[in-house]
Structures are given as C-alpha cells and as structure tokens.
Write a protein that holds these residues in place. Structure first.
Motif, mmCIF file in Angstrom:
data_model
loop_
_atom_site.group_PDB
_atom_site.id
_atom_site.type_symbol
_atom_site.label_atom_id
_atom_site.label_comp_id
_atom_site.label_asym_id
_atom_site.label_seq_id
_atom_site.Cartn_x
_atom_site.Cartn_y
_atom_site.Cartn_z
ATOM 1 N N THR B 74 0.838 -1.207 0.000
ATOM 2 C CA THR B 74 0.000 0.000 0.000
ATOM 3 C C THR B 74 0.869 1.252 0.000
ATOM 4 O OG1 THR B 74 -0.222 -0.270 2.377
ATOM 5 C CG2 THR B 74 -2.079 -0.955 1.031
ATOM 6 N N THR B 75 1.994 1.181 0.702
ATOM 7 C CA THR B 75 2.913 2.321 0.691
ATOM 8 C C THR B 75 3.407 2.577 -0.726
ATOM 9 O OG1 THR B 75 3.689 1.434 2.769
ATOM 10 C CG2 THR B 75 4.895 3.309 1.871
ATOM 11 N N GLU B 78 0.805 4.265 -2.689
ATOM 12 C CA GLU B 78 0.734 5.659 -2.263
ATOM 13 C C GLU B 78 1.857 6.474 -2.905
ATOM 14 O OE1 GLU B 78 0.061 6.144 1.892
ATOM 15 O OE2 GLU B 78 1.212 8.002 1.943
#
Ligand SMILES: Nc1ncnc2c1ncn2[C@@H]1O[C@H](COP(=O)(O)OP(=O)(O)O)[C@@H](O)[C@H]1O
Ligand SMILES: [Mg+2]
Lengths: 349, 348
Positions: B74-75, B78
């Motif tokens: 998810t990072t 992002e």
C-alpha cells in the motif's frame, strides 16, 4: 433510340457481406443468390444490371419485396457503393466522383422522394419544401420563395406553417414531392413513393405525378411493387427478381410478351382490357376501307369493347394525331385479353 | 517457525530469505501476537493442518522476510500516486481553474445580489423554461418558505453550485456524446469508463481528488460533482443521436447535406428530447453529489445535513434534508416541463 440516355447503368453488381470483391468471381461463374448466401454468407443484392433511362421519361423499376429495387435506386446517387459496374449520368461516371462532386450531384441534379416521407419533423412544411435550397447555402427567404409555389402546385396552399406530423400521409408525401421539385433537379428518384398510401389517395398521387410530368418532363426513376401502378406510370418498365433484370422494355410489350413465368404471374392478375392500348394490338393498314368507326391509338381496350357492344366481327380504323396508323380487328382484341404463356409467345403477335 | 517455512525450504530459497533477515518494522498484528505469546513460549509448536493460513503476503513474510508485506504494497501504491501527482497537477490545475472561478463567481453573485432580486429572477427563469403558472407558483412558495425558515443562503448556494456544475457537464458531455455516436470504437472505449464513474462509490474518487487539489479550492468539489453527474448527459446524447430516424438521415444525405449540416440541422435537433432528459438526470445527480461534496467544503444545504449528523442535531439535519428534497422536486419539475415543451414541438 439514337439519343444519349440521361442515366445509364452498366454491368452493376452489388454484394453485401464482409468481402464482396472475393465473391465476384463466384457470381460471374453463375452462382445464384440462395447459393451464395448458403455457402459464403454474402447477400447478392444486384447482378449485372444494364438499364438505360431516357431524358424526360418515367422509368419504372418493379419487383417483389427484397428483389433489390431500393438497392438499385440508391446506386444512382451513391447512397450505396457498388461492388462493380458503372453509373453514367449525363455522360459522366458517378462512381469516379469525389466527395465534392458527389455532393453537387445530390444537391443540383438528383432529388429523391421516400416511401416513409422522411420529412424533417422539427421543420414546418414550408421549411421542408425549401430544404434543398437551404442545403445549397441559400438563405431562408430564397428557400421559402422556391418552396411556396411548389407547395401550391401540389395542392398544399395554406399548410405552410404546419408541422409534418399534423398532416395526413398523402399530404406529407405531397410535401415530399414539393421538396424534390423545389430543387429544380433534372432527375427525380422515387422509392415506393406511394406504397404507404391508401389506394384512393395513391391514385390521386399518380394522377398528380403524371400531370406534373407532362409539364416538367423530368427524368423520373420510380420504384414500385405494384404492377397496376407500374403500367400506369411507366414509359420504360424494368422488372427485377432476386437482383437481376428479368425483362425490360415498353410496358405494353412486356404485358403481351412476358418472357418468364415470374412475369406471367405478375401479369395474370391485372385487368388487361383497361391496361392494354389499341396501338399494342392493332394490325398495319392493308387497304381495307370498311370500318365500323375510328378510334385513337391510345384508347384502352375497355373503351373498344364498349364501342363495339361486344360484337367481335367489327373492325376499327386507328388514328394517331389525326393520321391513320392501323386497323384494329376485334378478334385480335379478344385474343389479347387472354394472358400469354411465355412458352407460346409469338403465337399472338 | 511459521506456516510456510517448508515451502521456501523446498524451493531452495532459504539463503535468499535470510539475506535480509533484519526485516522491517513489525506490523500491529505481529506486535499483538508477540505480546500474547511471549509468556507461552509456543513459538516452535507446529501449526495444525486445519489452521493453515492463506499464503498472503504477510503470512509468507513470517517465513521469509524478503517477501514484501501488504503494508509495503500500500505504501508503494501511495508513493506511485504521489509521484504522478505533481506532473498531473501541472496539467490539471490550469485546465480546471475556470471551474474554480465559475463556482466562486457564481456563489459570490448569488449571495451579493439581494434576495428580492434573485427570487423574481429565478421565477422568471422558471416561467421561461416551463410556461406554467402553476409551477411558478410552486417555486415561489417553496422559496419563500425556505427563506422564512432562514435557509435562503444555503439553498441559494446549493442551487448556484448545481447551475455551474450542470453547465460544465453539458458543455463537456454533449460533445463527448456526439463523438461517441459517430465512432463505434470510441463508444466501446468510453462505455466502461462511464459505467465505472456511475458505480464507483462517490467517496472513492474523493480520495485522489483531495490529494490532487487543496480542500480550500472550490474546483475540488466541482470536479467531484461533474465526474459523477456528467454521465447521463453523455449517454443520452450518444443514444439520442443514434436513435434519430435513419430514413430522415438518408434524406439528408440524398439532398447533399454536409456532415456539419446534418449534425446541427438534423441530428442534434432530433436528439434534443433525449439530450434534455440527460440534462434533467445530470441536474438531479449534481444535487445528490453536492450534499456529499460538503464533506470537502462545498457550501450549501449539505453542510447543515452534515452538522446534523456530526453533532446529532436531529432537527437541523431533518429540516435541511427537507430543503434538499424541495429543491430536488423543483428542479425535476421545471426541467421535465421544459422537456415536455420540446417533445410536443417536434413529435412525428
Ligand atoms: N445493408 C444490407 N446488408 C445485407 N443485405 C442487404 C442490405 N441491404 C439490402 N440487403 C438485401 O438485399 C436485398 C434487396 O433489398 P432491397 O433493395 O431493400 O429490396 P426491395 O427494395 O426490392 O424490397 C434483400 O435481400 C436484402 O435483404
Ligand atoms: Mg425497398
């Protein structure tokens, strides 16, 4: 006929499907419509059409539904592109035209009347009538001044500001005709223009067309599936079946000499006495002087039967424009009333 | 000892796993598990067959720290988004600027002009669109009522936003719909996008928008509303033009119309009832979205609804909700009435 035809269709083929060009050899080698559909899933729309249309004449194209009439007439102004062949109008091959030339042809030389009228529903009757002028880039005033007299001519005085949906079918088609006439084109294409109308109104419209034609001498291509209509209007009759021309020529001649069972079927149902004319069944002058009366070459046979009160022993002198042109034997007349079979043709003539 | 040690053993990847044995920071779940297990010392106990966990990223990471964890993934998403954000902003900012101006300008205008001018003007517009005294009366009563209970300002703010967003939707949507109707390929590409815009929960596309634009800019909610509300006007323009009677189109061709003459003289006028039905839906959807958009600083009745929810002020929420319903009915009736006028003018 020595004069150049106004429109001439030469060797026209149209095949509907994914790869029409590849189908041409099959069609050239004699494959018919059902076989082509079954084997290759292509529809043979038109095959080897050759028709000459003379200026100032009404050429009627007749055939059952699905025989390719609409497809054929749409080749004249290239609403449909052919698979091969030529369409020659005033000596120029329409198929060589670029977009600009084609648009000029459609704007100035050919106008069209449609079975379902195809008027612009959001425009008034007057604006519809002047549509061709607006399309050419003329202003509203010019469009109206050209549309108005034609509306009057087709009997729609006072309906100028109505919308098409407020008119009956027959009146809408009058607008359609006014719209085509207002473009001042030499050639008028009419695709089953009267087929959607009631029989009585249809007769009115046929009379209107003949009356206009007497005055305007346009080159008209008229499509119908109705033999009575065809015989009433045609100077030249072309009979289509499954995309090919079965027979073409002078309508009276086709009536008396059908060359195909398909045409016999068509012909067998009509009232021959009303359709056939004296000139088609008369014999040449042979010095005879005993006549029961004088008739006109263009009278129909019904009138002769009335005149002779059914007596078949009479002979009549036939005149055209005041000149003697032939003799009508009532015996020939009666024989002509029986439909001819294609096999025994020649027996009557 | 974790569930999938055997897998990495069997694949001969042990070395690769241990190369980076230090691992990242622990996830919250790991921390919790650790604190629970510390006393028990059951680390080495073999996992029973029934308890075999799904080989997800986090589970595999327990056996082999070289495998990325879901959190890393998810990072990564992002970071990807943040890295395209700046170039995207350079492009989007200037194009969407007129939207901010229009929204702010219209809000300013509606709030600066006094009520005794705005309300008559609105009534005049209703008359112009519908030619119905009944409707004008209904709108007048509704507006006087809303003003009487001090909801004039939020109501007029909501209306102003709807007008601007609908205007932009029509300005963009009609040309897109026309393009779709002329090219089957473009239609095939666009339809899934339109489906997505309509089915995505509205909150989902607020997220990237918040990152792209600052919450103080009005175009943030403007874009959110337009993205949601533009779909019907596009769809119905496309549909309307495709449904135009083919016989009439053929007649237009037979008389030698150019594509442009055909588009403006035949196709658009005949598609008008459908296009107007699309505009009607676009207006209704803008209204639905303008309430949600109050989450990202859109002014208007939505703010009051939000206040009702946040502070549990039941009355405030219900009354402003009623105001929204009233606006919805007004907008629907007026657009339907003008649609009806177009329909009777050109039925065939
Ligand atoms: N676009 C098309 N694609 C495939 N087949 C067609 C197409 N247009 C016409 N046809 C076929 O061509 C034949 C002639 O059609 P048409 O010219 O409309 O006949 P008509 O006007 O005499 O009733 C029919 O068999 C029809 O199915
Ligand atoms: Mg047809």
């Amino acid at each position: 006929m020595s004069k150049e035809p106004k429109v001439s269709i030469r060797g026209l083929y149209k095949i509907f499907g994914d790869d029409p060009q590849a189908m041409l050899p099959h069609v050239h080698s004699g494959m018919g419509k059902p076989e082509l559909l079954e084997k290759y899933n292509h529809v043979l729309g038109l095959q080897d059409i050759n028709v000459d249309m003379q200026a100032g004449e009404i050429t009627v194209i007749m055939g059952l539904s699905g025989s390719g009439k609409s497809t054929l007439i749409r080749h004249l102004n290239r609403l449909i592109e052919p698979t091969s062949g030529e369409v020659i109008v005033d000596g120029e091959n329409v198929l060589d035209y670029d977009e600009e030339q084609l648009r000029n042809l459609r704007r100035n030389k050919m106008s069209m009347v449609f079975q379902k009228f195809a008027l612009l529903p959001h425009r008034t009757v007057l604006q519809n009538a002047g549509m061709s002028r607006l399309v050419r880039g003329e202003d509203e005033a010019s469009a109206e001044s050209h549309g108005r007299p034609w509306l009057q001519r087709v009997g729609l005085d006072g309906y100028e500001d109505h919308y098409p949906h407020q008119l009956s079918g027959g009146m809408q088609q009058r607008v359609g005709i006014a719209r085509a006439l207002a473009s001042d084109s030499d050639i008028m294409l009419m695709d089953e223009a009267f087929s959607a109308l009631d029989p009585l109104i249809r007769t009115d419209m046929q009379d209107l067309l003949l009356e206009l034609q007497k005055e305007l001498q346009k080159t008209i291509v008229f499509i119908t599936h109705d033999l009575d209509e065809a015989l009433k209007l045609a100077d030249h009759l072309v009979i289509l079946k499954d995309g090919y021309v079965v027979q073409q020529g002078e309508p009276q001649h086709i009536l008396l000499n059908p060359n195909d069972p398909y045409i016999e079927d068509f012909v067998s149902d009509i009232n021959r006495a009303r359709v056939l004319r004296v000139r088609s069944v008369m014999s040449p002058l042979n010095g005879e002087t005993e006549f029961s009366g004088v008739v006109d070459a263009n009278d129909n046979l019904e009138k002769l039967i009335e005149l002779s009160e059914g007596d078949t022993s009479h002979n009549f002198k036939v005149q055209k424009d005041g000149e003697d042109v032939g003799i009508l034997h009532m015996k020939d007349l009666v024989r002509a009333l029986v439909p001819t079979r294609a096999a025994e043709k020649g027996a009557v003539r | 000892m974790a569930a999938y040690d055997w897998l990495f053993g069997a694949l001969g990847l042990k070395d690769w796993c241990e190369k980076d044995a230090s691992g990242g920071p622990m996830t919250m779940a790991q921390l919790l598990a650790k604190s629970g297990k510390d006393g028990g010392g059951g680390e080495g106990a073999p996992v029973s067959f029934w308890d075999t966990p799904f080989p997800s990223l986090d589970t595999l990471n327990e056996s082999c720290s070289s495998v990325a964890r879901t959190r890393d993934m998810t990072t990564w998403v992002e970071n990807l988004f943040l890295s395209v954000k700046d170039p995207l902003k350079v492009v989007l900012d200037p194009i969407s600027q007129p939207l901010s101006w229009a929204l702010d300008g219209s809000l300013w205008l509606f709030q600066t002009v006094p009520w005794f001018i705005v309300i008559p003007l609105l009534l005049l517009a209703v008359w112009g669109a519908s030619r119905s005294w009944k409707l004008v009366g209904f709108v007048a009563i509704s507006f006087l009522f809303l003003s009487f209970i001090d909801h004039y300002v939020p109501a007029i703010q909501t209306l102003s936003i709807i007008f601007v967003c609908t205007g932009f939707s029509v300005l963009l949507g009609v040309p897109i719909g026309i393009l779709m109707s002329r090219s089957d390929r473009f239609q095939r590409v666009s339809l899934p996008v339109l489906d997505m815009l309509q089915t995505l929960p509205t909150f989902v596309y607020l997220i990237p928008l918040i990152f792209l634009f600052s919450v103080t800019e009005s175009k943030l909610y403007g874009i959110a509303i337009i993205l949601y509300a533009i779909v019907p006007v596009i769809r119905l323009t496309d549909l309307g033009i495709r449904l135009v009677d083919q016989d009439v189109i053929e007649a237009a061709d037979a008389f030698g119309m150019t594509d442009k003459q055909k588009l403006f003289g035949v196709q658009i006028p005949l598609a008008m009832p459908n296009i107007m039905a699309g505009v009607n839906q676009t207006i209704m959807m803008s209204l639905a979205m303008v309430v949600i958009a109050s989450l990202v600083s859109a002014p208007g009745l939505g703010v009051l609804v939000l206040r009702g929810i946040r502070n549990l002020e039941l009355g405030v929420g219900l009354v402003s909700g009623f105001g929204i319903v009233l606006l919805a009915i007004l907008l629907d009736r007026v657009t339907k009435a003008s649609l009806g006028r177009i329909n009777t003018a050109q039925k065939d």
